[in-house]
Design a protein around this motif. Structure first.
Motif, mmCIF file in Angstrom:
data_model
loop_
_atom_site.group_PDB
_atom_site.id
_atom_site.type_symbol
_atom_site.label_atom_id
_atom_site.label_comp_id
_atom_site.label_asym_id
_atom_site.label_seq_id
_atom_site.Cartn_x
_atom_site.Cartn_y
_atom_site.Cartn_z
ATOM 1 N N LEU A 160 -3.671 -13.169 -7.774
ATOM 2 C CA LEU A 160 -2.396 -13.596 -8.357
ATOM 3 C C LEU A 160 -2.496 -14.840 -9.231
ATOM 4 N N ILE A 161 -3.681 -15.431 -9.330
ATOM 5 C CA ILE A 161 -3.825 -16.618 -10.178
ATOM 6 C C ILE A 161 -3.436 -16.255 -11.616
ATOM 7 N N GLY A 162 -2.547 -17.047 -12.186
ATOM 8 C CA GLY A 162 -2.098 -16.812 -13.562
ATOM 9 C C GLY A 162 -1.020 -15.763 -13.701
ATOM 10 N N ARG A 163 -0.563 -15.201 -12.584
ATOM 11 C CA ARG A 163 0.478 -14.177 -12.622
ATOM 12 C C ARG A 163 1.822 -14.789 -12.240
ATOM 13 N N ASP B 227 3.661 -6.588 -9.626
ATOM 14 C CA ASP B 227 2.806 -5.434 -9.929
ATOM 15 C C ASP B 227 1.398 -5.640 -9.400
ATOM 16 N N THR B 228 0.875 -6.852 -9.549
ATOM 17 C CA THR B 228 -0.493 -7.121 -9.096
ATOM 18 C C THR B 228 -0.582 -7.053 -7.581
ATOM 19 N N TRP B 229 0.413 -7.596 -6.887
ATOM 20 C CA TRP B 229 0.431 -7.501 -5.419
ATOM 21 C C TRP B 229 0.442 -6.046 -4.972
ATOM 22 N N ILE B 230 1.292 -5.235 -5.563
ATOM 23 C CA ILE B 230 1.427 -3.835 -5.137
ATOM 24 C C ILE B 230 0.213 -3.011 -5.521
ATOM 25 N N PHE B 231 -0.295 -3.186 -6.721
ATOM 26 C CA PHE B 231 -1.355 -2.300 -7.206
ATOM 27 C C PHE B 231 -2.755 -2.863 -7.057
ATOM 28 N N SER B 232 -2.882 -4.072 -6.509
ATOM 29 C CA SER B 232 -4.215 -4.629 -6.328
ATOM 30 C C SER B 232 -4.344 -5.499 -5.089
ATOM 31 N N GLY B 233 -3.450 -6.473 -4.916
ATOM 32 C CA GLY B 233 -3.647 -7.499 -3.895
ATOM 33 C C GLY B 233 -3.375 -7.066 -2.475
ATOM 34 N N GLY C 167 6.158 -1.657 -10.379
ATOM 35 C CA GLY C 167 6.231 -2.320 -9.083
ATOM 36 C C GLY C 167 7.614 -2.851 -8.790
ATOM 37 N N ARG C 168 8.252 -3.471 -9.780
ATOM 38 C CA ARG C 168 9.605 -4.028 -9.582
ATOM 39 C C ARG C 168 10.604 -2.911 -9.279
ATOM 40 N N THR C 169 10.523 -1.803 -10.028
ATOM 41 C CA THR C 169 11.444 -0.692 -9.806
ATOM 42 C C THR C 169 11.314 -0.154 -8.388
ATOM 43 N N LEU C 170 10.084 0.097 -7.947
ATOM 44 C CA LEU C 170 9.854 0.642 -6.615
ATOM 45 C C LEU C 170 10.229 -0.356 -5.532
ATOM 46 N N PHE C 171 9.854 -1.618 -5.727
ATOM 47 C CA PHE C 171 10.104 -2.636 -4.715
ATOM 48 C C PHE C 171 11.603 -2.814 -4.481
ATOM 49 N N GLU C 172 12.359 -2.957 -5.550
ATOM 50 C CA GLU C 172 13.792 -3.179 -5.388
ATOM 51 C C GLU C 172 14.496 -1.946 -4.827
ATOM 52 N N GLU D 73 0.819 -1.211 0.000
ATOM 53 C CA GLU D 73 0.000 0.000 0.000
ATOM 54 C C GLU D 73 0.855 1.264 0.000
ATOM 55 N N ASP D 74 1.979 1.242 0.718
ATOM 56 C CA ASP D 74 2.824 2.442 0.718
ATOM 57 C C ASP D 74 3.506 2.646 -0.631
ATOM 58 N N LEU D 75 3.942 1.569 -1.279
ATOM 59 C CA LEU D 75 4.529 1.714 -2.611
ATOM 60 C C LEU D 75 3.480 2.174 -3.624
ATOM 61 N N ARG D 76 2.266 1.646 -3.493
ATOM 62 C CA ARG D 76 1.174 2.071 -4.375
ATOM 63 C C ARG D 76 0.868 3.556 -4.189
#
Length: 454
Positions: free
Chosen positions: A398-401, A408-414, A358-363, A330-333
């Motif tokens: 995250l199914i299919g991701r 990206d899905t975890w950060i911006f949705s999950g 998401g990868r850029t921010l997370f790392e 949520e904070d990265l989002r």
């Protein structure tokens, strides 16, 4: 802990995304090997990522989440919120703080954090009288970290004045105030208590340039270890900038850079209101900027110039601060969305075309957070501590991701519900979304809330 091997179907390692990854962990909790295309060890279903450091926490503020969301008779601001916070801060006993902090640290672990930077300024009894042990309240945070299994960088706060130029403190600050000698005594006691504890580090947190003078801060820095981290609130509010200009003729970041040898041992918390020149200078100094986007939004602080700062190769980290939200996702989002809203754009912080935002921010936050905390975390690689969060690949979001799409899905949705397991130094502290000491810690937290409510 005995040495062990963990097998993940997918993992974000320092070499990028890899499949069928076996991570070997020694008895000290450090990673000794990372092998792809290997199915050895205990199978842990899901997507393994480095656990995130949380660089800025005021544990006592966990008490007031949701209780400052009613408009007052005048204009609400950070400064009116601060008065409400003081009311809560004046009530906690050492037992209460330990119970609240332990509950908070469990919540951090369950969301994917594995290290907390505790910016701890409740030093004295409610009436301002020092405890027999001046480090009592900070030691209670250490005890809470031990109970929960989280790593901690304890940052006792130097708070000497109520405003720029040595103004006297206000009544609500009476638990915070220390002189130079007593403060260094707290630091030294915490250092002694951390010897031999792999999950503990100690630094200092001069509260802000309005709460310490440059002379006092130089004196304290001379008394601590040469590489001990230094965290400081700076330029969070426009009023703070204006007051600093009025007294010193310089803005807070400008003042900090002029008076001190700012380097990567420094973390500038918030740094919201900075000029283009300050943005560049802060980035070049190597200092980390500790961003707390959900708290900054809740308090109406403003928007940090992250696009320009990251283009200048500035180092960032994230913290949950007042714990309105306790979630790295949520904070990265919120960090990314603040830039989009200001500039009316998308994928503002992705970096190069085609890169995952998401990868850029997370790392970036993992790397900056590890440096800020002075902890060997932030990557799945040999020599780092085995601090790993595992995302649930069967969660509906995250199914299919896989790979960057999953991140990206975890950060911006999950968000937090996607975090299934967490390891700290190889210890499985969260298993299938359940913390190993959840019931006992929650019971003590409920009892503390009951005492405070009565």
């Amino acid at each position: 802990m005995e040495s062990r091997k963990l097998h993940f179907a997918s993992a974000l390692t320092s070499q990028g995304w890899q499949e069928d990854v076996t991570v070997a962990v020694d008895a000290a909790g450090l990673i000794t090997s990372v092998e792809s295309s290997s199915r050895a060890g205990e199978r842990v279903p899901g997507i393994a990522i480095p656990a995130m450091p949380n660089v800025h926490s005021h544990s006592h503020q966990r008490l007031m989440i949701g209780l400052a969301e009613r408009a007052g008779p005048g204009a609400d601001s950070f400064w009116t919120w601060r008065e409400t916070m003081y009311g809560f801060a004046l009530r906690l006993s050492p037992d209460d703080l330990e119970a609240v902090a332990a509950q908070l640290y469990v919540e951090m672990l369950k969301s994917g954090f594995s290290v907390v930077g505790e910016f701890q300024y409740l030093h004295h009894q409610p009436d301002g009288t020092p405890y027999d042990n001046p480090a009592e309240m900070s030691l209670r945070c250490m005890a809470a970290a031990e109970q929960s299994g989280i790593g901690i960088t304890l940052l006792p706060t130097l708070y000497a004045f109520g405003g720029f130029g040595g103004q006297p403190p206000v009544e609500g600050q009476r638990r915070f105030i220390n002189d130079a000698e007593r403060f260094l005594g707290i630091y030294e006691r915490l250092e002694a208590e951390s010897k031999g504890h792999a999950l503990r580090r100690v630094g200092i947190s001069p509260h802000s340039l309005r709460a310490v003078t440059p002379e006092l801060l130089r004196e304290e820095i001379a008394g601590i270890a040469p590489d001990a981290p230094i965290h400081i609130h700076v330029a969070e509010q426009v009023k703070e900038v204006d007051d600093c200009l009025a007294f010193f003729g310089k803005r807070p970041v400008e003042m900090l850079m002029a008076e001190f040898d700012v380097s990567d041992r420094w973390t500038a918390i918030h740094a919201t209101h900075i000029t283009v020149r300050e943005t560049s200078a802060l980035a070049l100094s190597g200092a980390i900027v500790g961003l707390c986007p959900t708290t900054e939004a809740n308090l109406g602080d403003g928007i940090f110039p992250a696009v320009d700062f990251m283009k200048a190769r500035g180092a960032i980290a994230i913290g949950s601060d007042s714990h309105i939200s306790v979630s790295p996702a949520e904070d990265l989002r919120m960090l990314e969305y603040s830039q989009r809203l200001r500039d009316r754009t998308r994928n503002a912080l992705a970096g190069e075309p085609g890169q995952s935002t998401g990868r850029t921010l997370f790392e970036a936050a993992c790397k900056g957070g590890a440096l800020s905390m002075r902890q060997p975390v932030g990557a799945i690689e040999v020599g780092k501590r085995c601090d790993i969060a595992v995302l649930d690949s069967d969660h509906p979001s995250l199914i299919g991701r896989s790979g960057d799409a999953a991140l990206d899905t975890w950060i911006f949705s999950g968000g937090s519900p996607c975090v299934k397991d967490v390891f700290v130094a190889g210890r499985h502290v969260v298993r299938d979304r359940h913390h190993i000491s959840e019931e006992q810690i929650a019971a003590r937290f409920r009892a503390a809330i009951g005492r405070l409510s009565s």
